[in-house]
Design a protein around this motif. Structure first.
Motif, PDB file in Angstrom:
ATOM      1  N   SER A  14       0.609  -0.931  -0.129  1.00 34.99           N
ATOM      2  CA  SER A  14       0.052   0.105  -0.103  1.00 34.99           C
ATOM      3  C   SER A  14       1.015   0.947   0.214  1.00 34.99           C
ATOM      4  O   SER A  14       0.030   2.581   0.021  1.00 34.99           O
ATOM      5  CB  SER A  14      -0.918   0.170   1.147  1.00 34.99           C
ATOM      6  OG  SER A  14      -0.402  -0.191   2.692  1.00 34.99           O
ATOM      7  N   TRP A  16      -5.351  19.554  -0.399  1.00 42.82           N
ATOM      8  CA  TRP A  16      -4.979  17.866  -0.553  1.00 42.82           C
ATOM      9  C   TRP A  16      -3.574  17.535  -1.631  1.00 42.82           C
ATOM     10  O   TRP A  16      -2.600  16.990  -1.458  1.00 42.82           O
ATOM     11  CB  TRP A  16      -6.418  16.617  -0.787  1.00 42.82           C
ATOM     12  CG  TRP A  16      -7.031  17.020   0.577  1.00 42.82           C
ATOM     13  CD1 TRP A  16      -8.089  17.434   0.800  1.00 42.82           C
ATOM     14  CD2 TRP A  16      -6.610  16.056   1.083  1.00 42.82           C
ATOM     15  NE1 TRP A  16      -7.941  16.707   2.526  1.00 42.82           N
ATOM     16  CE2 TRP A  16      -7.449  16.169   2.206  1.00 42.82           C
ATOM     17  CE3 TRP A  16      -5.035  15.255   1.157  1.00 42.82           C
ATOM     18  CZ2 TRP A  16      -7.367  15.196   3.613  1.00 42.82           C
ATOM     19  CZ3 TRP A  16      -5.218  14.725   2.988  1.00 42.82           C
ATOM     20  CH2 TRP A  16      -6.229  14.152   3.967  1.00 42.82           C
ATOM     21  N   ALA A  17      -4.077  17.711  -3.085  1.00 43.92           N
ATOM     22  CA  ALA A  17      -2.984  17.607  -4.008  1.00 43.92           C
ATOM     23  C   ALA A  17      -1.650  17.207  -4.033  1.00 43.92           C
ATOM     24  O   ALA A  17      -1.266  16.068  -3.740  1.00 43.92           O
ATOM     25  CB  ALA A  17      -3.915  17.898  -5.601  1.00 43.92           C
ATOM     26  N   GLY A  43      -0.626  16.856  -1.420  1.00 45.04           N
ATOM     27  CA  GLY A  43      -0.402  16.943   0.069  1.00 45.04           C
ATOM     28  C   GLY A  43       0.380  17.082   1.389  1.00 45.04           C
ATOM     29  O   GLY A  43       1.082  17.419   2.052  1.00 45.04           O
ATOM     30  N   PRO A 103     -11.414   0.573  -2.950  1.00 48.27           N
ATOM     31  CA  PRO A 103     -10.492   1.905  -2.611  1.00 48.27           C
ATOM     32  C   PRO A 103     -10.604   2.913  -3.418  1.00 48.27           C
ATOM     33  O   PRO A 103     -10.356   4.319  -2.747  1.00 48.27           O
ATOM     34  CB  PRO A 103      -8.955   1.076  -2.883  1.00 48.27           C
ATOM     35  CG  PRO A 103      -9.811   0.069  -3.178  1.00 48.27           C
ATOM     36  CD  PRO A 103     -11.233  -0.379  -2.823  1.00 48.27           C
ATOM     37  N   VAL A 114     -12.348  11.176  -3.923  1.00 43.84           N
ATOM     38  CA  VAL A 114     -12.698  12.705  -3.648  1.00 43.84           C
ATOM     39  C   VAL A 114     -10.605  12.860  -4.132  1.00 43.84           C
ATOM     40  O   VAL A 114     -10.693  14.464  -4.483  1.00 43.84           O
ATOM     41  CB  VAL A 114     -12.215  13.002  -2.174  1.00 43.84           C
ATOM     42  CG1 VAL A 114     -11.290  12.408  -1.000  1.00 43.84           C
ATOM     43  CG2 VAL A 114     -12.405  14.067  -1.428  1.00 43.84           C
ATOM     44  N   PRO A 172      -4.344  11.806  -6.449  1.00 49.31           N
ATOM     45  CA  PRO A 172      -3.274  11.679  -5.211  1.00 49.31           C
ATOM     46  C   PRO A 172      -3.961  10.863  -4.443  1.00 49.31           C
ATOM     47  O   PRO A 172      -2.711  10.593  -3.275  1.00 49.31           O
ATOM     48  CB  PRO A 172      -3.618  12.890  -4.858  1.00 49.31           C
ATOM     49  CG  PRO A 172      -5.171  14.072  -5.372  1.00 49.31           C
ATOM     50  CD  PRO A 172      -5.069  12.515  -6.798  1.00 49.31           C
ATOM     51  N   ASN A 173      -4.803  10.356  -4.033  1.00 48.41           N
ATOM     52  CA  ASN A 173      -5.056   9.264  -2.863  1.00 48.41           C
ATOM     53  C   ASN A 173      -5.037   8.235  -3.292  1.00 48.41           C
ATOM     54  O   ASN A 173      -3.775   7.437  -2.793  1.00 48.41           O
ATOM     55  CB  ASN A 173      -6.847   9.516  -2.645  1.00 48.41           C
ATOM     56  CG  ASN A 173      -6.753  10.896  -1.794  1.00 48.41           C
ATOM     57  OD1 ASN A 173      -7.466  11.693  -2.586  1.00 48.41           O
ATOM     58  ND2 ASN A 173      -7.366  10.952  -0.857  1.00 48.41           N
ATOM     59  N   LEU A 174      -5.105   7.893  -4.316  1.00 46.08           N
ATOM     60  CA  LEU A 174      -4.679   6.536  -4.938  1.00 46.08           C
ATOM     61  C   LEU A 174      -3.270   6.509  -5.637  1.00 46.08           C
ATOM     62  O   LEU A 174      -2.734   5.032  -5.175  1.00 46.08           O
ATOM     63  CB  LEU A 174      -5.727   6.044  -5.661  1.00 46.08           C
ATOM     64  CG  LEU A 174      -6.894   6.445  -5.539  1.00 46.08           C
ATOM     65  CD1 LEU A 174      -8.455   5.691  -6.805  1.00 46.08           C
ATOM     66  CD2 LEU A 174      -7.412   5.306  -4.645  1.00 46.08           C
ATOM     67  N   ASP A 208      -0.913   7.455  -3.522  1.00 49.29           N
ATOM     68  CA  ASP A 208      -0.190   7.237  -2.260  1.00 49.29           C
ATOM     69  C   ASP A 208      -0.073   5.817  -2.345  1.00 49.29           C
ATOM     70  O   ASP A 208       0.870   5.783  -1.615  1.00 49.29           O
ATOM     71  CB  ASP A 208      -0.885   8.369  -1.674  1.00 49.29           C
ATOM     72  CG  ASP A 208      -0.520   8.589  -0.352  1.00 49.29           C
ATOM     73  OD1 ASP A 208       0.857   8.582  -0.708  1.00 49.29           O
ATOM     74  OD2 ASP A 208      -0.527   9.408   0.394  1.00 49.29           O
ATOM     75  N   LEU A 209      -0.954   4.724  -2.461  1.00 46.89           N
ATOM     76  CA  LEU A 209      -0.989   3.687  -2.231  1.00 46.89           C
ATOM     77  C   LEU A 209      -0.265   3.070  -3.399  1.00 46.89           C
ATOM     78  O   LEU A 209       0.528   2.141  -2.888  1.00 46.89           O
ATOM     79  CB  LEU A 209      -2.167   2.849  -2.369  1.00 46.89           C
ATOM     80  CG  LEU A 209      -3.503   3.786  -1.384  1.00 46.89           C
ATOM     81  CD1 LEU A 209      -5.189   2.979  -1.921  1.00 46.89           C
ATOM     82  CD2 LEU A 209      -2.735   3.268  -0.238  1.00 46.89           C
ATOM     83  N   ASP A 227      -8.389  -0.848   0.565  1.00 51.38           N
ATOM     84  CA  ASP A 227      -9.269   0.544   0.819  1.00 51.38           C
ATOM     85  C   ASP A 227      -9.577   0.596   2.378  1.00 51.38           C
ATOM     86  O   ASP A 227      -9.513   1.956   2.744  1.00 51.38           O
ATOM     87  CB  ASP A 227     -10.715  -0.241   0.708  1.00 51.38           C
ATOM     88  CG  ASP A 227     -12.011   0.237   0.883  1.00 51.38           C
ATOM     89  OD1 ASP A 227     -11.982   1.648   0.706  1.00 51.38           O
ATOM     90  OD2 ASP A 227     -13.361   0.201   0.676  1.00 51.38           O
TER      91      ASP A 227
END
Ligand code: MGD
Ligand code: MGD
Ligand code: SF4
Ligand code: SF4
Ligand code: SF4
Ligand code: SF4
Ligand code: SF4
Ligand code: MO
Lengths: 313, 746, 177
Positions: free
Chosen positions: A8, B28-29, B31, B88, B94, B630-632, B634-635, C17
């Motif tokens: 992750s 957010w983008a 960070g 996810p 968002v 940006p959120n994804l 991150d993963l 998730d």
């Protein structure tokens, strides 16, 4: 084949891909604390043994630098904090289980004691010094009268400080490299050795110098013994500790540890001091500096490598 | 080299005006740190949406405040697609809203000092150019020469616009690059297509057979949830995959098949079921057509025969067939979704359909249920003009069994050819990044070069936008209304998407663009509603609901019209096929001159030093569309190349080492990809996740991250039955040094 | 009361998730995380096994992080939840170095942050965000002192393991195997 990966994308600042929460500040802090502890220990020890005349450097001159060392150490500690405006919270509780807490409190005691001790000798060293105010003179004579009590406090807290520099790390079970009871004595001894080396360098008295040179030789011997003991302990322990030891036995820290910390910082000055005792003329600052270099690098290496050592699961 | 009429323009060469608008308080983008660490609370309101990150379309609630900050998106507990839990990508949706790389204002291609650039424009200016060009093409070549490529909700509005002009050439990559062969095969067998969400009764199944379907990485939410529920209830999972997929790791039986040989396994299973008489005799007798032909046909396809092809041990084939038979009829041989693999895909899916028929799973609990949906009537409008030509007229007689417009075929028919009546001249591209979606990039680009006009509607500066004449920036799904979701399920239901926040920048929803365009093209009559709220409210009123009610509920369920989720015992069923039966022997295929029953054909194998290029999904991403989220990111911020340890040893590859790839046609990857040495992949293949390797610098997080599988898929294995593009017949080799620099130097 | 979490490695698909949901629910800044996914593959093709774990702070019963905190910022809260009070934290990093699971990180604002078991939700009778979002329903949360809680029940039924029990922290995350 065994493959264990984090999928992750963990990238926490200062944690990933490898822990490095502590940079140069903590090892410097530990070095300065250990060094100051060493000097103050010798000062109070020899004072209590009534050697004020024979050991002027150890008892009077060398302690003069300890307030500076301790204050720099405290500044380093402060710089290490990520949430600096809140640093005063350190002094709102005493948490006996937390080495950080009692370390901070120890410094809180040791630093003023070292200042008072140095101040009480200030006019002996600098005869022209003028305290300006009357009440300061009164204070001075009060402390001079009570030097003995002061020395008892100082010897007690300097030992605590010295041990603390080692215990701080060995309290962290989570880092297999630090998780050894030898780290406390090792850092205490190496702090004493640094203190002795500093006194030796500062001393103009041949007898005093020789005395500390000989003492250093013994301390170095103990240090080397402890290092060997530590590794034997690791290698006889669990897989994670074997892997921790591997960092120094073929791993990335092998070269700096054995060449700088052990050879340059212990063996080489040991040989030089041995030769000195045998009558060869060796300028005192050479082994002294080598010991300090070894000392500081030992702390840097142990702090850094400790963060690289971890449990595997 | 010929000069391009349509140079790729990186959106970065546009003016800076758009960027000036972009100064969100909370970034957010980037960070950036959130100013206040307070837990959001009462000041956040919740509004209904359904997710646009993939086509499972889960319904959810968006929590936002008046300052336009979206806190989180949660699933709607009443939604059968998600049961209150988004995947996810939906949870990270968002990031689509907060991405500061978004398209911000309309752009028009202009030539300045001999150089093509995008110029920022007002909506009026941009839509004028679109209207003008579409009218011009209609006048000069006929309205049928415009095609719409679409993948996403706004496409319905553009589809209406296209139909109003008199063209029905509306195509989605979700047919010929995705589920097309499945639909054709199931239609031929059962007279019904599978559609979405698949009506597989996974939660009640006793045995789930996954052929390639990599559920768990493929995060189609409802199926993943139901698979997990089935695991809890002790169902047997059988996974056929050359790669040790996540699903394989959850399976009782993993069949590590040699790639491209699935049809042999399927035929062997059919053979075992029939010869051992493990099939559902009553069901087969009652409902199917052509059993005897099938029995004859598969006689020689024994497990021993299949072993030589698939490398799967005959006992394993028999044992798994027995597992299926034991579970029958609560067994699902999953029809899959992205099934355009080797060009014989319709036939492979026919074998899947037949297998299910033999097991009696269609119409049975734990097999395939009968779905129902609640359709909303269209807002009254004059009838759309009848098109004079359709895409099929380009080459009469081809792909008669394709149920939808074949996207790659539109490409082909855009490249002018004298023996064709209809060449496409204009494309509207909505919500599909054709550059990474269609295989054989050169063909796509050649088609684009031959267009007179292309308008792209997108939210991000994706590669396709660089080839557009006009770029229309759509606001994200979190900032707009769309038509309600009316997908099939166990219970008919509808879901509402409404804006949670105002559109950022100078972006607009599709419905608004279409309404404006219609008026500029004198097509107002077809769009008689004032605005989308009026349109939705009218539609909802027809089924006894209202916009107001839907805003409250988000999802509304309706009772089923018939109590026919499963067949009754001994129910007589008339299937929508020529014979009225489940066609084990397909009369449709026979009539079109194709094998009426599936036949195994051998596929090419990688030449020495090459590896089969296998690709799939990352659970945290959707195709190429989330690669900059940006959120994804991150993963997962790049794709990696799975390499078997033996192969890594042969090439002295290290974990994490960046390498370049070159395929069988000498096409090299633009960017390097990092090696992941893992036992989970065979020695003859390599694997990567689709959707990375973006080449548009304007995508600040995605640019140059990983390799695009699409650019290496130059060999297309065309499915003769329905025109699907088989994409798994490509082979790559490793380049340890950057091959692209070499080329520049020599 | 003793809060604990059980995670079914047989159902978890490693989709992460739980990680995104935690990020949005708790405003965890991008680039940081309170939970993460580990995939462990053992064997040789085609004899393979895969274990997938969603990991976070173990809310250890005997937690070194609480012990070594010089200010008391790290503390046990109701139900044994280990929390950090941001305004008491000096950011010395001692707790970070003391955690064998690397479960903590320095928040860009300076204090140390970590999983809170979503105490703000738990207080309201909700489950933690990660538990509530998980598409495979593979996480169980509840009170171990209550023999009828979801988590007590699943631990009665299934085999489980904990991570690095030899570190002596008495972790309260249970991985069903
Ligand atoms: N997270 C996420 N989920 C998604 C999507 C997404 O973008 N992201 N997209 C959605 C869409 S539109 C679709 S169509 C689906 C696609 O998802 P699926 O329908 O599951 O797609 P497949 O192509 O079957 O899956 C790829 C798998 O096929 C295996 N495979 C490769 N070659 C062979 C072979 O020769 N034989 C067999 N038996 N297996 C093989 C690969 O190893 C891999 O595990 O996913 C959907 N779900
Ligand atoms: N090489 C290769 N090719 C494949 C596949 C593969 O696995 N490998 N998979 C195939 C499959 S199964 C499918 S279904 C297709 C999917 O193909 P596409 O749907 O084309 O996939 P994406 O690459 O996600 O492109 C989506 C585009 O829509 C834009 N977009 C996102 N949201 C919105 C919105 O709200 N409005 C508008 N107007 N635009 C939006 C995105 O920015 C992006 O440009 O790809 C197929 N092609
Ligand atoms: S499966 Fe995930 S991405 Fe697809 S619609 Fe549902 S939440 Fe969105
Ligand atoms: S959300 Fe659930 S299935 Fe996905 S990684 Fe987290 S625990 Fe596993
Ligand atoms: S996992 Fe780490 S942070 Fe959490 S309670 Fe245990 S030691 Fe402390
Ligand atoms: S960083 Fe904060 S919480 Fe951690 S030990 Fe230091 S003061 Fe305590
Ligand atoms: S319990 Fe809450 S804080 Fe902890 S990982 Fe889950 S979502 Fe994050
Ligand atoms: Mo698809």
């Amino acid at each position: 084949m065994m493959e264990e990966i984090i999928t992750s994308g963990r990238m926490n600042y200062k944690i990933d891909p490898q822990l490095h929460i502590w940079g140069w500040e903590i090892p410097l802090y530990l070095f300065l604390g250990g060094l100051a502890a060493g000097i103050l220990y010798f000062a109070s020890y020899y004072y209590l043994r009534g050697k004020e005349k024979d050991m002027p450097t150890a008892i009077k001159l060398a302690p003069m630098i300890t307030p500076i060392l301790l204050v720099i150490g405290l500044v380093a500690l402060l710089l290490d904090l990520n949430h600096k405006p809140y640093f005063w919270k350190l002094y709102t509780t005493i948490k006996l289980e937390s080495p950080m807490s009692w370390g901070a409190w120890t410094l809180m005691v040791v630093t003023p004691v070292s200042i008072i001790w140095s101040a009480s000798y200030l006019r002996e060293i600098f005869p022209n010094w003028d305290w300006k105010f009357k009440w300061l003179y009164a204070l001075e004579s009060y402390f001079i009268r009570n030097r003995k009590s002061l020395a008892w406090i100082m010897i007690f807290f300097s030992v605590i400080l010295g041990i603390y520099t080692g215990i701080l790390l060995s309290a962290f079970n989570a880092r297999p490299l630090w998780n050894t009871s030898i780290l406390g004595p090792l850092f205490l001894v190496s702090g004493l050795s640094a203190g002795a080396a500093t006194i030796m360098m500062m001393s103009k008295d041949k007898l005093e110098r020789n005395m500390f040179s000989r003492m250093d030789l013994v301390l170095i011997g103990i240090e080397i013994f402890l290092v060997i003991h530590m590794f034997m302990g690791f290698l006889a322990s669990s897989q994670v500790q074997i892997e921790a030891a591997q960092l120094f036995l073929g791993g990335p820290y092998t070269l700096p540890f054995w060449t700088i910390a052990v050879f340059t910082g212990m063996i080489l000055p040991g040989i030089l001091e041995f030769l000195e005792i045998r009558g060869r003329h060796i300028p005192a600052y050479i082994p002294g500096l080598l010991i300090l270099i070894g000392n500081i690098s030992l702390r840097f290496i142990i702090v850094y490598a400790g963060q690289a050592s971890r449990y595997l699961y | 080299m010929r000069s391009n009429r349509r140079d790729f323009i990186k959106i970065s060469s546009m003016g800076i005006g758009g960027a000036a608008v972009a100064a969100p308080a909370f970034n957010w983008a980037e960070g950036a740190i959130k100013a206040d660490n307070k837990k959001p609370g009462a000041e956040y309101k919740r509004t209904s949406t359904y997710c646009e990150i993939c086509f499972w379309k889960c319904a959810g609630w968006v929590y936002s405040n008046d300052e336009g900050h979206i806190w989180k998106i949660e699933g709607n507990a009443d939604d059968p697609h998600c049961n209150g839990r988004l995947c996810p990508r939906g949870t990270g949706g968002v990031g689509m809203y907060n991405d500061t790389d978004r398209l911000k204002t309309p752009l028009i291609r202009k030539t300045k000092n001999g150089k093509q650039v995008f110029e920022e424009a007002t909506w009026d200016e941009a839509l004028d150019v679109v209207a003008e060009n579409l009218k011009k093409i209609a006048n000069e070549h006929g309205p049928e020469c415009v095609a719409l490529f679409t993948h996403g909700s706004g496409g319905k509005f553009f589809g209406d616009l296209l139909k109003a002009t008199g063209s029905t050439n509306i195509t989605a990559p979700s047919f010929a690059q995705c589920r097309g062969p499945r639909e054709t095969a199931f239609l031929a067998t059962y007279g019904e297509i599978i559609a979405s969400p698949e009506f597989t009764d996974i939660r009640d199944t006793k045995c789930l057979v996954l052929i390639g379907s990599h559920l768990g990485e493929n995060m189609h939410n409802g199926q993943v949830q139901e698979m997990s529920e089935a695991i809890d209830k002790g169902a047997t999972i059988i996974t056929v995959d050359p790669r040790y997929s996540t699903a394989a790791s959850k399976s009782k039986h993993w069949l590590p098949i040699k790639p491209a040989t699935d049809l042999a396994l399927l035929l062997a299973w059919i053979n075992v079921l029939i010869t051992e008489e493990w099939y559902d005799k009553d069901y087969v007798e009652r409902y199917t057509y052509g059993f005897d032909q099938l029995k004859n046909h598969v006689q020689s396809f024994t497990p021993e025969w299949a072993y030589g092809i698939t490398t799967l041990a005959p006992e394993m084939i028999r044992e798994t067939a027995k597992e299926m038979a034991n579970a029958s009829p609560a067994v699902i041989v999953h029809p899959g979704r992205h099934v355009t693999w080797y060009g014989d895909d319709t036939q492979r899916l026919r074998a899947v359909a037949i297998l299910n028929a033999l097991l009696g799973s269609w119409g049975r609990k734990g097999g395939f249920y009968s779905p129902e949906k609640k359709s909303l009537p269209s807002y009254p409008h004059p009838e759309f003009p009848k098109p004079k030509r359709t895409w099929r007229d380009a080459h009469p007689g081809k792909y008669n069994l394709a149920l939808e417009v074949v996207s790659n075929d539109i490409c082909d028919s855009t490249i002018p050819s004298p023996d064709r009546a209809c060449n496409f001249k204009g494309w509207i591209v909505n919500g599909t990044n054709l550059i990474s979606t269609l295989p054989d990039l050169n063909n796509t680009l050649e088609a684009i070069q031959n267009l007179e006009f292309m308008v792209v509607i997108d939210t991000m500066p994706m590669e396709i936008t660089g080839y557009a004449d006009v770029v229309l920036p759509e606001c994200t799904y979190l900032e707009r209304y769309d038509y309600c979701r009316t997908d099939q399920h166990r219970e008919p239901n509808i879901a509402l998407r409404m804006p949670a926040v105002e559109p950022k920048y100078n972006t607009k929803p599709s419905w608004w663009m279409v309404k404006k365009l219609a008026s500029k093209m004198e097509l107002d009559d077809f769009f008689p509603w004032k605005d989308v709220e009026e349109l939705l409210d009218w539609q909802l009123n027809q089924v006894g609901s209202s916009l107001e009610e839907m805003k409250r509920l988000g999802v509304k369920k309706f009772p089923r019209e018939y109590d026919d989720l499963y067949f009754f015992k001994n129910q007589e069923v008339e299937f929508n096929t020529n014979t009225g039966k489940i066609e084990l022997y397909s009369t449709d295929l026979a009539a079109e001159g194709f094998d009426p029953m599936p036949v195994y054909t051998k596929h090419k194998e990688p030449p020495p030093g090459f590896y089969r290029l296998n690709y799939g999904r990352s659970p945290a991403h959707t195709f190429s569309r989330t690669a900059n989220n940006p959120n994804l990111t991150d993963l997962v911020d790049e794709n990696v190349l799975w390499v078997n340890p033996q192969v890594a040893k042969d090439w002295s590859l290290k974990n994490g080492q960046p390498i370049w790839l070159e395929n069988q046609d000498g096409v090299k990857s633009k960017f390097p990809i990092k090696v992941r040495i893992t036992e989970r992949i065979r020695f003859d293949s390599v694997y990567m996740v689709h959707g990375f390797g973006h080449s548009n610098k304007k995508l600040s997080r995605a640019y140059g991250k990983g390799v695009s599988d699409s650019e290496l898929i130059t060999k297309v294995l065309l499915d003769p039955v329905m025109g699907g593009t088989g994409m798994r017949g490509n082979f790559v080799t490793f380049k340890l040094e950057n091959p692209n620099e070499e080329e520049v130097m020599s | 009361m003793r809060y604990a979490m059980a995670i079914d490695t047989k159902k978890c698909v490693g989709c992460a998730d739980c990680v995104v949901a935690c990020q949005t629910e708790n405003n965890v800044p991008i680039g940081h995380c309170r939970d993460w996914i580990v995939e462990n593959t053992a064997g040789t093709y085609p004899q393979l096994e895969l274990e997938i774990r969603s990991e976070r702070c173990n809310h250890c019963k005997n937690s070194p992080c609480v012990r070594c905190c010089p200010t008391g910022a790290s503390h046990y809260s109701e139900g044994g939840i280990v929390l950090v009070t941001g305004d008491d934290c000096i950011g010395c990093g001692a707790c970070i170095a003391s955690c064998p699971y690397d479960a903590r990180y320095p928040h860009p604002e300076g204090y140390v942050d970590k999983c809170t078991f979503c105490d703000h939700r738990v207080k309201n009778g909700q489950k933690p965000a990660c538990v509530d979002v998980c598409p495979t329903h593979c996480m169980y949360f509840g009170d171990l002192d209550d023999p009828n809680s979801e988590v007590s029940n699943i631990l009665k039924k299934r085999k489980y393991k904990r991570l690095i029990p030899e570190a002596g922290t008495d972790p309260q995350l249970y991985f069903l195997i």
